[in-house]
Design a protein around this motif. Structure first.
Motif, PDB file in Angstrom:
ATOM      1  N   ASN A  53       0.776  -1.155   0.209  1.00 45.57           N
ATOM      2  CA  ASN A  53      -0.334  -0.229   0.424  1.00 45.57           C
ATOM      3  C   ASN A  53       0.644   1.299   0.252  1.00 45.57           C
ATOM      4  O   ASN A  53       1.083   1.742   1.084  1.00 45.57           O
ATOM      5  CB  ASN A  53      -0.655  -0.154   1.486  1.00 45.57           C
ATOM      6  CG  ASN A  53      -2.374  -1.103   1.059  1.00 45.57           C
ATOM      7  OD1 ASN A  53      -2.074  -1.640   0.202  1.00 45.57           O
ATOM      8  ND2 ASN A  53      -1.897  -2.316   2.256  1.00 45.57           N
ATOM      9  N   ILE A  54       0.717   2.058  -1.026  1.00 40.98           N
ATOM     10  CA  ILE A  54       2.011   3.266  -1.407  1.00 40.98           C
ATOM     11  C   ILE A  54       0.796   4.443  -1.534  1.00 40.98           C
ATOM     12  O   ILE A  54       0.017   4.506  -1.769  1.00 40.98           O
ATOM     13  CB  ILE A  54       2.601   2.910  -1.658  1.00 40.98           C
ATOM     14  CG1 ILE A  54       2.154   2.474  -4.067  1.00 40.98           C
ATOM     15  CG2 ILE A  54       4.044   1.809  -1.706  1.00 40.98           C
ATOM     16  CD1 ILE A  54       3.751   2.360  -4.514  1.00 40.98           C
ATOM     17  N   ALA A  55       1.549   5.496  -0.626  1.00 40.42           N
ATOM     18  CA  ALA A  55       0.863   6.502  -1.187  1.00 40.42           C
ATOM     19  C   ALA A  55       1.483   7.990  -1.836  1.00 40.42           C
ATOM     20  O   ALA A  55       3.138   7.985  -1.305  1.00 40.42           O
ATOM     21  CB  ALA A  55       0.499   6.986   0.327  1.00 40.42           C
ATOM     22  N   GLU A  56       0.676   8.835  -2.422  1.00 36.93           N
ATOM     23  CA  GLU A  56       1.553   9.635  -2.576  1.00 36.93           C
ATOM     24  C   GLU A  56       1.859  11.193  -1.772  1.00 36.93           C
ATOM     25  O   GLU A  56       0.943  11.232  -0.632  1.00 36.93           O
ATOM     26  CB  GLU A  56       1.565  10.868  -3.650  1.00 36.93           C
ATOM     27  CG  GLU A  56       0.197   9.855  -5.275  1.00 36.93           C
ATOM     28  CD  GLU A  56       0.469  10.898  -6.604  1.00 36.93           C
ATOM     29  OE1 GLU A  56       0.930  10.581  -7.113  1.00 36.93           O
ATOM     30  OE2 GLU A  56      -0.957  11.623  -6.484  1.00 36.93           O
ATOM     31  N   PRO A  57       2.462  11.582  -1.704  1.00 37.42           N
ATOM     32  CA  PRO A  57       2.565  12.806   0.142  1.00 37.42           C
ATOM     33  C   PRO A  57       1.948  13.501  -0.156  1.00 37.42           C
ATOM     34  O   PRO A  57       1.627  13.884  -1.058  1.00 37.42           O
ATOM     35  CB  PRO A  57       4.592  13.735  -1.239  1.00 37.42           C
ATOM     36  CG  PRO A  57       4.878  12.715  -1.629  1.00 37.42           C
ATOM     37  CD  PRO A  57       3.511  11.600  -2.668  1.00 37.42           C
ATOM     38  N   GLY A  58       1.855  13.985   0.841  1.00 34.88           N
ATOM     39  CA  GLY A  58       0.396  14.819   1.584  1.00 34.88           C
ATOM     40  C   GLY A  58      -1.164  13.946   0.851  1.00 34.88           C
ATOM     41  O   GLY A  58      -2.063  15.034   1.393  1.00 34.88           O
ATOM     42  N   ALA A  59      -0.868  13.089   0.190  1.00 33.57           N
ATOM     43  CA  ALA A  59      -2.454  12.793   0.601  1.00 33.57           C
ATOM     44  C   ALA A  59      -3.925  12.596   1.598  1.00 33.57           C
ATOM     45  O   ALA A  59      -2.771  11.861   2.685  1.00 33.57           O
ATOM     46  CB  ALA A  59      -2.310  11.109  -0.674  1.00 33.57           C
TER      47      ALA A  59
END
Ligand SMILES: [Zn+2]
Length: 294
Positions: free
Chosen positions: A218-224
């Motif tokens: 599970n990876i996310a973009e910064p500041g999401a």
């Protein structure tokens, strides 16, 4: 004959010279800098001054991830039937029609098949501009079909989430999608086909509560913004002030809810490396073979 004629009402009484700049410049809502739109687009819609990740639509997302921006769409003929004949400020059928006209999509997701760093891959990208990227029966079914195609073909699956959660205009039919998708993902897991979940701004509600948090990674973009309920509801429930940065990707990473926070520029190579790693670990008994030969 007069050379010049002064038109009445032509001069602006405020004395300010107005220049039409609409659409050419964008103000970053984080650092307040004015950015030339073209610079922003060339930087994958990330603010060149402060790194704020602007939202991108599903099509842009897919062109950023697939090799040569080439992909083939599938299961895109499904359309919601407005099963509850739902009406709030205006009929749901009208909202649907409008969203369809504005986005050119039938519902809030694009299912696509193509190559990522030469590796065949299936990517479902959610469209936030379509009724807040909400998940009704069509989105649920399309994502399930993407999972089933991954299962059938053995090609890895990536789902890029951008969603406000379940679609309230389809009531319980939306909620059923959570269980349906989770069951399909369980089959994918048993077949050991990799699934990477990419959480982008915002990923909330029923989408966070189902497939967005069920990836092998599970990876996310910064500041999401990532969460289930909104911060106000949580504060009222637990009667406590929430810490700064609560429900942002960095906070979630620090507290073990995510595996990584990845800059948009790094997203494609990161996914490729992760899939290489997973493919290597899926090959038949590499460690045992090595032990025997030694
Ligand atoms: Zn900025």
């Amino acid at each position: 004959m007069t050379w010049f004629k002064r038109q009445s009402g032509y001069l602006d009484p405020s004395g300010e010279k107005k220049v039409r700049t609409e659409g050419l410049w964008v103000k970053c809502d984080n650092c307040r800098q004015i950015i030339w739109k073209k610079d922003l687009e060339e930087n994958l819609n990330v603010c060149p001054k402060c790194g704020r990740h602007f939202r991108v639509d599903a099509h842009t997302r897919l062109t950023q991830l697939f090799d040569d921006a080439q992909y083939e769409r599938f299961s895109d003929k499904l359309v919601s039937t407005d099963p509850l004949k739902f009406l709030d400020l205006k009929p749901y059928s009208e909202r649907l029609q409008r969203a369809q006209q504005e986005t050119g999509l039938n519902d809030a997701v694009i299912n696509a098949r193509g190559k990522l760093n030469a590796r065949p891959i299936i990517i479902s990208a959610m469209e936030y501009n379509f009724i807040g990227g909400s998940m009704g029966a069509v989105v649920g079914e399309m994502i399930t079909r993407a999972i089933e195609l991954a299962l059938e073909s053995g090609e890895p699956l990536v789902i890029v989430s951008a969603s406000g959660g379940a679609r309230m205009m389809e009531g319980v039919l939306s909620l059923m999608q959570l269980a349906k998708i989770a069951a399909a993902l369980a089959r994918l897991d048993e077949a050991r086909v990799p699934y990477i979940s990419v959480l982008t701004d915002p990923t909330t509600g029923g989408v966070t509560a189902s497939f967005a948090m069920l990836g092998d990674l599970n990876i996310a973009e910064p500041g999401a913004l990532i969460g289930f309920a909104g911060p106000r509801v949580i504060e009222q429930t637990i009667r406590q002030k929430l810490p700064a940065g609560f429900q942002r990707s960095e906070f979630l990473l620090e507290h073990g809810m995510l595996d990584a926070v990845v800059h948009r520029r790094e997203l494609k190579p990161y996914i490729a490396r992760a899939l290489d790693f997973m493919a290597a670990s899926r090959s038949p008994k590499p460690i045992e073979a090595g032990l025997v030969s030694n």
